[in-house]
Design a protein around this motif. Structure first.
Motif, short mmCIF file in Angstrom:
data_model
loop_
_atom_site.label_atom_id
_atom_site.label_comp_id
_atom_site.label_asym_id
_atom_site.label_seq_id
_atom_site.Cartn_x
_atom_site.Cartn_y
_atom_site.Cartn_z
N LYS A 18 0.83 -1.21 0.00
CA LYS A 18 0.00 0.00 0.00
C LYS A 18 0.87 1.26 0.00
O LYS A 18 0.57 2.22 -0.70
CB LYS A 18 -0.93 -0.01 1.21
CG LYS A 18 -2.03 -1.03 1.10
CD LYS A 18 -2.87 -1.09 2.35
CE LYS A 18 -3.91 -2.21 2.24
NZ LYS A 18 -4.62 -2.43 3.51
N GLU A 21 2.26 1.68 -3.48
CA GLU A 21 1.24 2.21 -4.38
C GLU A 21 1.11 3.73 -4.20
O GLU A 21 1.07 4.47 -5.19
CB GLU A 21 -0.09 1.52 -4.11
CG GLU A 21 -1.18 1.90 -5.07
CD GLU A 21 -2.48 1.14 -4.81
OE1 GLU A 21 -3.52 1.62 -5.28
OE2 GLU A 21 -2.46 0.09 -4.14
N ARG A 24 4.15 5.52 -5.68
CA ARG A 24 4.10 5.61 -7.15
C ARG A 24 3.14 6.71 -7.60
O ARG A 24 3.42 7.41 -8.57
CB ARG A 24 3.70 4.27 -7.75
CG ARG A 24 4.81 3.25 -7.70
CD ARG A 24 4.55 2.07 -8.64
NE ARG A 24 5.55 1.06 -8.44
CZ ARG A 24 6.79 1.10 -8.92
NH1 ARG A 24 7.18 2.12 -9.62
NH2 ARG A 24 7.63 0.12 -8.69
N GLY A 30 8.60 3.75 -7.01
CA GLY A 30 8.20 2.78 -5.99
C GLY A 30 9.32 2.53 -5.01
O GLY A 30 10.39 3.15 -5.07
#
Length: 90
Positions: A18, A21, A24, A30
């Motif tokens: 999470k 994500e 990103r 990332g």
């Protein structure tokens, strides 16, 4: 490794995914880039303590398939941590 500890580590991995994500979305990068890559050592710990079919293999093709199936389960948002543990121990 005890079941409870393994399930906690699965939950930590879910949290890392999470955070990645969000990273990103916010930065375009990332956690698999730069200094944060060491968080993915957790995947190795989980994989090393899973059933034989998920573990590392000297055969590159087999290892890639084992890892693919392992990550498919770990990244499955429909499964609970307990269900993932059950699958990893089969």
């Amino acid at each position: 490794m005890r079941k409870e500890d393994y399930i906690k580590l699965i939950r930590v991995a879910e949290g890392i995914m999470k955070i990645e994500e969000a990273s990103r979305i916010l930065s375009g990068c990332g956690l698999d880039e730069g200094e944060c890559t060491s968080v993915y050592l957790l995947w190795e710990v989980l994989r090393d303590n899973a059933a034989e079919r998920f573990r590392k293999s000297d055969d590159m093709e087999e290892d890639s398939e084992n890892y693919r199936v392992f990550t498919e389960i770990l990244e499955n948002r429909e499964m609970t941590a307990e269900e993932k543990w059950e699958e990893f121990m089969r």
